[in-house]
Design a protein around this motif. Structure first.
Motif, PDB file in Angstrom:
ATOM      1  N   VAL A  12     -83.133  89.772  46.743  1.00 54.37           N
ATOM      2  CA  VAL A  12     -84.158  89.495  45.422  1.00 54.37           C
ATOM      3  C   VAL A  12     -84.976  90.260  44.999  1.00 54.37           C
ATOM      4  O   VAL A  12     -85.478  91.050  46.051  1.00 54.37           O
ATOM      5  N   GLN A  13     -85.349  90.592  43.924  1.00 57.37           N
ATOM      6  CA  GLN A  13     -86.330  91.545  43.491  1.00 57.37           C
ATOM      7  C   GLN A  13     -87.703  90.710  43.725  1.00 57.37           C
ATOM      8  O   GLN A  13     -88.078  89.754  43.829  1.00 57.37           O
ATOM      9  N   GLY A  16     -89.558  87.345  42.783  1.00 62.52           N
ATOM     10  CA  GLY A  16     -88.353  86.163  42.364  1.00 62.52           C
ATOM     11  C   GLY A  16     -88.682  85.292  43.429  1.00 62.52           C
ATOM     12  O   GLY A  16     -89.512  84.985  44.331  1.00 62.52           O
ATOM     13  N   SER A  17     -87.448  84.367  43.586  1.00 61.16           N
ATOM     14  CA  SER A  17     -87.657  83.025  44.532  1.00 61.16           C
ATOM     15  C   SER A  17     -86.153  82.904  45.174  1.00 61.16           C
ATOM     16  O   SER A  17     -85.227  83.441  44.623  1.00 61.16           O
ATOM     17  N   LEU A  18     -86.283  82.287  46.269  1.00 58.79           N
ATOM     18  CA  LEU A  18     -85.150  81.765  47.095  1.00 58.79           C
ATOM     19  C   LEU A  18     -85.668  80.462  47.716  1.00 58.79           C
ATOM     20  O   LEU A  18     -86.791  80.099  48.113  1.00 58.79           O
ATOM     21  N   ASN A  84     -91.348  81.189  46.662  1.00 53.53           N
ATOM     22  CA  ASN A  84     -91.623  81.970  45.151  1.00 53.53           C
ATOM     23  C   ASN A  84     -92.445  83.086  45.621  1.00 53.53           C
ATOM     24  O   ASN A  84     -93.159  83.538  46.562  1.00 53.53           O
ATOM     25  N   VAL A 121     -86.234  91.611  49.925  1.00 52.80           N
ATOM     26  CA  VAL A 121     -86.982  91.644  48.805  1.00 52.80           C
ATOM     27  C   VAL A 121     -87.001  92.996  48.612  1.00 52.80           C
ATOM     28  O   VAL A 121     -87.727  93.835  49.142  1.00 52.80           O
TER      29      VAL A 121
END
Length: 123
Positions: A12-13, A16-18, A84, A121
Motif C-alpha cells: 500500500v502507498q 493508505g489503509s489496510l 489508516n 508501505v
C-alpha cells in the motif's frame, strides 16, 4: 490448541489503509486476549494492539495510537486490525497472538501465534 491465521496484508502507498484479519480456531476460551505484533526488517518484534474477547480494555502501542483500531467479531472468532494513514515505518510482518493473560500477551510471551502477514508501505 489454538490456531491463528492472519490475512489482509499487502502493498500500500503511504497514507493508505489496510485491514488485517486473524481467524482463530481450536480451544479458544472466551476469556482469551487477542493481540497484534509486528516485526520490521532488522527490528525486534513489537506489540501493536490487544483486545479481549469478552470486553474490557484495548491497548495500543504509542507508535500506532490514533491510526490503528483493533476490533473483534465473536461470532466469526475473528480479530481485525484496521490501519489508516500508513507510513513506510509500518512496513513489517504482522502477527496475531492469543493468550489467557493480557499482561503476558502484551510482552510477547504468548503461547499461540499465527504465521504472519506481510505489510509493505511504499513512500
Amino acid at each position: 490448541q489454538v490456531q491463528l491465521v492472519e490475512s489482509g496484508g499487502g502493498l500500500v502507498q503511504a497514507g493508505g489503509s489496510l485491514r488485517l484479519s486473524c481467524a482463530a480456531s481450536g480451544r479458544l476460551s472466551s476469556s482469551y486476549v487477542m493481540g497484534w505484533f509486528r516485526q520490521g526488517p532488522g527490528k525486534a518484534r513489537e506489540f501493536v494492539a490487544s483486545i479481549s474477547w469478552i470486553g474490557g480494555p484495548t491497548y495500543y502501542a504509542d507508535s500506532v495510537k490514533g491510526r490503528v483500531t483493533i476490533s473483534r467479531d465473536n461470532a466469526k472468532n475473528t480479530v481485525y486490525l484496521q490501519m489508516n494513514s500508513l507510513k513506510p515505518e509500518d512496513t513489517a510482518v504482522y502477527y496475531c497472538a492469543a493468550d489467557s493473560i493480557s499482561s503476558r500477551l502484551r510482552v510477547g510471551a504468548s503461547d499461540y501465534w499465527g504465521q504472519g502477514t506481510q505489510v509493505t508501505v511504499s513512500s
